[in-house]
Design an enzyme around this catalytic site. Structure first.
Site, PDB file in Angstrom:
ATOM      1  N   GLY A 212     -25.237   2.282   4.302  1.00  0.00           N
ATOM      2  CA  GLY A 212     -24.459   2.905   3.225  1.00  0.00           C
ATOM      3  C   GLY A 212     -24.891   2.366   1.882  1.00  0.00           C
ATOM      4  O   GLY A 212     -24.719   1.179   1.598  1.00  0.00           O
ATOM      5  N   VAL A 213     -25.516   3.236   1.060  1.00  0.00           N
ATOM      6  CA  VAL A 213     -26.003   2.772  -0.243  1.00  0.00           C
ATOM      7  C   VAL A 213     -25.290   3.519  -1.369  1.00  0.00           C
ATOM      8  O   VAL A 213     -25.899   4.069  -2.268  1.00  0.00           O
ATOM      9  CB  VAL A 213     -27.550   2.879  -0.359  1.00  0.00           C
ATOM     10  CG1 VAL A 213     -28.209   1.862   0.549  1.00  0.00           C
ATOM     11  CG2 VAL A 213     -28.038   4.289  -0.026  1.00  0.00           C
ATOM     12  N   GLY A 214     -23.958   3.508  -1.289  1.00  0.00           N
ATOM     13  CA  GLY A 214     -23.127   4.112  -2.336  1.00  0.00           C
ATOM     14  C   GLY A 214     -22.916   3.122  -3.464  1.00  0.00           C
ATOM     15  O   GLY A 214     -23.813   2.349  -3.811  1.00  0.00           O
ATOM     16  N   ASN A 215     -21.704   3.125  -4.012  1.00  0.00           N
ATOM     17  CA  ASN A 215     -21.412   2.270  -5.174  1.00  0.00           C
ATOM     18  C   ASN A 215     -21.657   0.793  -4.885  1.00  0.00           C
ATOM     19  O   ASN A 215     -22.285   0.098  -5.669  1.00  0.00           O
ATOM     20  CB  ASN A 215     -19.954   2.469  -5.594  1.00  0.00           C
ATOM     21  CG  ASN A 215     -19.741   3.840  -6.189  1.00  0.00           C
ATOM     22  OD1 ASN A 215     -20.573   4.324  -6.944  1.00  0.00           O
ATOM     23  ND2 ASN A 215     -18.648   4.484  -5.833  1.00  0.00           N
ATOM     24  N   VAL A 216     -21.159   0.317  -3.757  1.00  0.00           N
ATOM     25  CA  VAL A 216     -21.298  -1.110  -3.438  1.00  0.00           C
ATOM     26  C   VAL A 216     -22.682  -1.385  -2.835  1.00  0.00           C
ATOM     27  O   VAL A 216     -23.413  -2.272  -3.293  1.00  0.00           O
ATOM     28  CB  VAL A 216     -20.193  -1.569  -2.456  1.00  0.00           C
ATOM     29  CG1 VAL A 216     -20.406  -3.010  -2.034  1.00  0.00           C
ATOM     30  CG2 VAL A 216     -18.819  -1.401  -3.093  1.00  0.00           C
ATOM     31  N   GLY A 217     -23.049  -0.611  -1.799  1.00  0.00           N
ATOM     32  CA  GLY A 217     -24.311  -0.857  -1.093  1.00  0.00           C
ATOM     33  C   GLY A 217     -25.523  -0.729  -2.010  1.00  0.00           C
ATOM     34  O   GLY A 217     -26.461  -1.535  -1.928  1.00  0.00           O
TER      35      GLY A 217
ATOM     36  N   LYS B 175       0.860  -1.187   0.000  1.00  0.00           N
ATOM     37  CA  LYS B 175       0.000   0.000   0.000  1.00  0.00           C
ATOM     38  C   LYS B 175       0.892   1.231   0.000  1.00  0.00           C
ATOM     39  O   LYS B 175       1.940   1.255   0.653  1.00  0.00           O
ATOM     40  CB  LYS B 175      -0.859   0.015   1.266  1.00  0.00           C
ATOM     41  CG  LYS B 175      -2.075   0.889   1.163  1.00  0.00           C
ATOM     42  CD  LYS B 175      -3.257   0.131   0.606  1.00  0.00           C
ATOM     43  CE  LYS B 175      -4.480   0.981   0.507  1.00  0.00           C
ATOM     44  NZ  LYS B 175      -5.635   0.235   0.007  1.00  0.00           N
TER      45      LYS B 175
HETATM   46  P1  NAD Z   1     -19.158   5.004  -1.564  1.00  0.00           P
HETATM   47  O1  NAD Z   1     -18.493   6.221  -1.085  1.00  0.00           O
HETATM   48  O2  NAD Z   1     -19.681   4.939  -2.962  1.00  0.00           O
HETATM   49  O3  NAD Z   1     -20.395   4.640  -0.600  1.00  0.00           O
HETATM   50  C1  NAD Z   1     -20.343   4.736   0.780  1.00  0.00           C
HETATM   51  C2  NAD Z   1     -21.696   5.254   1.236  1.00  0.00           C
HETATM   52  O4  NAD Z   1     -21.746   5.211   2.659  1.00  0.00           O
HETATM   53  C3  NAD Z   1     -21.967   6.705   0.819  1.00  0.00           C
HETATM   54  O5  NAD Z   1     -23.238   6.791   0.203  1.00  0.00           O
HETATM   55  C4  NAD Z   1     -21.909   7.461   2.159  1.00  0.00           C
HETATM   56  O6  NAD Z   1     -22.789   8.575   2.165  1.00  0.00           O
HETATM   57  C5  NAD Z   1     -22.361   6.389   3.115  1.00  0.00           C
HETATM   58  N1  NAD Z   1     -21.997   6.596   4.515  1.00  0.00           N
HETATM   59  C6  NAD Z   1     -20.879   7.161   5.031  1.00  0.00           C
HETATM   60  N2  NAD Z   1     -20.931   7.152   6.385  1.00  0.00           N
HETATM   61  C7  NAD Z   1     -22.104   6.568   6.719  1.00  0.00           C
HETATM   62  C8  NAD Z   1     -22.740   6.265   7.964  1.00  0.00           C
HETATM   63  N3  NAD Z   1     -22.183   6.585   9.124  1.00  0.00           N
HETATM   64  N4  NAD Z   1     -23.943   5.651   7.934  1.00  0.00           N
HETATM   65  C9  NAD Z   1     -24.535   5.341   6.760  1.00  0.00           C
HETATM   66  N5  NAD Z   1     -23.985   5.611   5.553  1.00  0.00           N
HETATM   67  C10 NAD Z   1     -22.784   6.220   5.540  1.00  0.00           C
HETATM   68  O7  NAD Z   1     -18.115   3.826  -1.297  1.00  0.00           O
HETATM   69  P2  NAD Z   1     -18.157   2.351  -1.888  1.00  0.00           P
HETATM   70  O8  NAD Z   1     -17.237   2.264  -3.041  1.00  0.00           O
HETATM   71  O9  NAD Z   1     -19.567   1.892  -2.030  1.00  0.00           O
HETATM   72  O10 NAD Z   1     -17.456   1.547  -0.704  1.00  0.00           O
HETATM   73  C11 NAD Z   1     -18.158   1.246   0.484  1.00  0.00           C
HETATM   74  C12 NAD Z   1     -17.261   0.466   1.425  1.00  0.00           C
HETATM   75  O11 NAD Z   1     -16.820  -0.733   0.781  1.00  0.00           O
HETATM   76  C13 NAD Z   1     -15.980   1.197   1.858  1.00  0.00           C
HETATM   77  O12 NAD Z   1     -15.659   0.778   3.176  1.00  0.00           O
HETATM   78  C14 NAD Z   1     -14.944   0.658   0.887  1.00  0.00           C
HETATM   79  O13 NAD Z   1     -13.637   0.741   1.441  1.00  0.00           O
HETATM   80  C15 NAD Z   1     -15.389  -0.779   0.776  1.00  0.00           C
HETATM   81  N6  NAD Z   1     -14.955  -1.443  -0.457  1.00  0.00           N
HETATM   82  C16 NAD Z   1     -15.330  -0.962  -1.667  1.00  0.00           C
HETATM   83  C17 NAD Z   1     -14.934  -1.625  -2.819  1.00  0.00           C
HETATM   84  C18 NAD Z   1     -15.364  -1.139  -4.172  1.00  0.00           C
HETATM   85  O14 NAD Z   1     -15.241  -1.898  -5.138  1.00  0.00           O
HETATM   86  N7  NAD Z   1     -15.892   0.059  -4.301  1.00  0.00           N
HETATM   87  C19 NAD Z   1     -14.143  -2.787  -2.726  1.00  0.00           C
HETATM   88  C20 NAD Z   1     -13.781  -3.267  -1.467  1.00  0.00           C
HETATM   89  C21 NAD Z   1     -14.195  -2.588  -0.341  1.00  0.00           C
END
Ligand code: NAD
Length: 351
Positions: free
Chosen positions: A179-184, A79
Site C-alpha cells: 500500500g503506497v497511499g498517503n502513509v506508505g 469513537k
Molecule cells: P490511503 O488510502 O492513502 O492508502 C492506502 C493504500 O493502500 C491505497 O493506495 C490503496 O490503493 C492501497 N491498498 C488497498 N488495499 C490494498 C491491498 N490489498 N494491497 C495493496 N494495497 C492496497 O490510506 P493511508 O492514509 O495511507 O492509510 C494507510 C493505513 O494506515 C490505513 O490502515 C490507515 O487506517 C492507517 N493509518 C493512517 C494514518 C494516517 O495518518 N493517514 C494514521 C494511522 C493509521
C-alpha cells in the site's frame, strides 16, 4: 472502587444517536476519559446490523484509548460510528445531528475525520460543537494532513527496531511496502533516502508503478508482496494482514507499518513470535497522525508535534524490552502497558 473500574476494558459510556426526524442513527462510544477527554474520529460506514455497528464502535474506542495512552497524549479514547444511509442522503442533516450529539456530551468526546468522513463534515460538526479536530492549519501550528507524521513515526520505529534489536542497518536492507497511499508513499521516500531497497505493491497498480519508477523500487503484484524476499514488511494498506494464512509464508525478520489492526487475532501475535519475526505493534508506531490531530486541538505548534513523534521509537524499544522480560508477544505487552496507564489514571481520578 468496583472491579469494573480496575478493568481497562470497561466502556465508560455509550451515547446512542437515533434521530426520528432525519433517520440518522449511530453511536458515540466512550471507552475512557480517565487520562483526558475521549478523542477519536467519526466513521461513516454501512453496517448490516445494529449489533455490528455497536461492536465496531466499542472495539475502535478501546483501540483509541490504548493508542492515545501509549502516545503520551492527555486524551482518553472514544469513537463515533454513524450508519451510512442507502443511496442518496442529506449529508448536511446527518452531520448536524451528529454535531448536536457531540455538543450534548459537553467535551467528554472530541471528534475528527475517519473512514468515510471529510474536513467539510467536521466543519459542519463545528457549527454545533467546538469539540472537533482535523480542521484548518495555521502557519507554524499543528494540524493539516496527519500522514507525514504517521510515516515519520513508522520510519523512526523501523530504524530503531532494525538497528537496536535486530542489529542490521536500514541502508542496504530490503523493505516490502504493502500500500503506497498517503502513509506508505511517504514511508517509501524516507526509506529510499536512508538507503533501503524497496519492493512495493498497491491495488492501484498505476500508483505503485509511478512510485517504483520515481524511487527505483521493484514493483510486484498484491499477491506477491506478503511473500516478498525482504528484511522488513511494512503493511500500509489494510487491517488483518497478519493472519493464519499469511504468517507461515512471511520471509521477513521484522513487521513494522502504518496500517491499523494488522494482527487478525491475538494468537497471530504469538504465531509471529514462534516464527522468529519481530512485530512492532501498529498503534504504537502509527501514532504520529493522532499526535498531530490532538496537537491541533490543543493549539500546539508543529515543533511540539515533532517532539512527541520523536518519542515513538523509544517507546517501541521499551515495549520490546518488556515483552522479552515478560515473555509475551509485543502486541500483548503494548496492550498491558496501555491498560496500566489507563487504570492508574482511573485510580488517581477516583482518589
Ligand atoms: P490511503 O488510502 O492513502 O492508502 C492506502 C493504500 O493502500 C491505497 O493506495 C490503496 O490503493 C492501497 N491498498 C488497498 N488495499 C490494498 C491491498 N490489498 N494491497 C495493496 N494495497 C492496497 O490510506 P493511508 O492514509 O495511507 O492509510 C494507510 C493505513 O494506515 C490505513 O490502515 C490507515 O487506517 C492507517 N493509518 C493512517 C494514518 C494516517 O495518518 N493517514 C494514521 C494511522 C493509521
Amino acid at each position: 472502587m468496583t472491579h469494573a473500574f480496575e478493568n481497562a476494558d470497561f466502556q465508560e459510556r455509550l451515547h446512542v444517536i437515533n434521530d426520528a426526524e432525519t433517520g440518522v442513527t449511530g453511536i458515540i462510544a466512550i471507552h475512557s476519559t480517565a487520562i483526558g477527554p475521549a478523542a477519536g474520529g467519526c466513521r461513516l460506514w454501512h453496517y448490516d446490523t445494529q449489533t455490528d455497528l455497536v461492536t465496531d464502535a466499542i472495539r475502535l474506542a478501546r483501540g483509541m484509548s490504548y493508542k492515545n495512552a501509549m502516545a503520551g497524549l492527555p486524551f482518553g479514547g472514544g469513537k463515533a460510528v454513524l450508519q451510512r444511509p442507502e443511496g442518496d442522503f442529506d449529508r448536511a442533516a446527518l452531520f448536524r445531528v451528529f454535531g448536536e450529539a457531540v455538543a450534548a456530551l459537553k467535551g467528554a468526546y472530541i471528534t475528527a475525520e475517519d473512514v468515510g468522513t471529510t474536513i467539510a463534515d467536521m466543519r459542519a460538526v463545528r457549527r454545533q460543537a467546538p469539540y472537533v479536530a482535523g480542521l484548518e492549519v495555521a502557519e507554524g501550528m499543528a494540524g493539516g494532513d496527519p500522514s507525514p507524521w504517521t510515516a515519520l513515526g513508522v520510519f523512526e520505529s523501523m530504524k530503531a527496531a532494525a538497528q537496536d534489536v535486530l542489529k542490521f542497518d536500514l541502508a542496504g536492507a530490503t523493505v516490502a511496502v504493502q500500500g503506497v497511499g498517503n502513509v506508505g508513499g511517504r514511508l517509501c521516500r524516507l526509506l529510499r533516502d536512508a538507503g533501503a531497497n524497496l519492493i512495493v505493491a498497491d491495488v492501484d497498480k498505476a500508483r505503485a508503478a509511478a512510485l517504483a519508477a520515481e524511487l527505483g523500487a521493484k514493483h510486484v503484484g498484491i499477491d506477491e508482496i506478503l511473500v516478498a524476499d525482504a528484511d522488513i514488511l511494512a503493511p500500509c494498506a489494510l487491517g488483518g494482514v497478519l493472519n493464519a494464512d499469511s504468517i507461515p509464508d512471511l520471509r521477513v525478520r521484522l513487521v513494522c507499518g502504518g496500517a491499523n489492526n494488522q494482527l487478525a487475532t491475538e494468537a497471530d501475535g504469538q504465531a509471529l513470535v514462534d516464527r522468529g519475526i519481530l512485530y512492532a505493534p501498529d498503534y504504537v508506531v502509527n501514532a504520529g497522525g493522532i499526535i498531530n490531530v490532538s496537537a491541533e486541538y490543543l493549539g500546539e505548534t508543529s515543533d511540539q508535534v515533532a517532539d512527541r513523534v520523536g518519542q515513538i521509537a523509544g517507546r517501541l524499544l521499551d515495549v520490546f524490552r518488556r515483552s522479552t522480560e515478560e515473555q509475551v508477544p509485543p502486541g500483548v505487552m503494548a496492550d498491558r502497558l496501555a491498560q496500566h496507564l489507563i487504570a492508574s489514571a482511573r485510580r488517581r481520578q477516583a482518589a
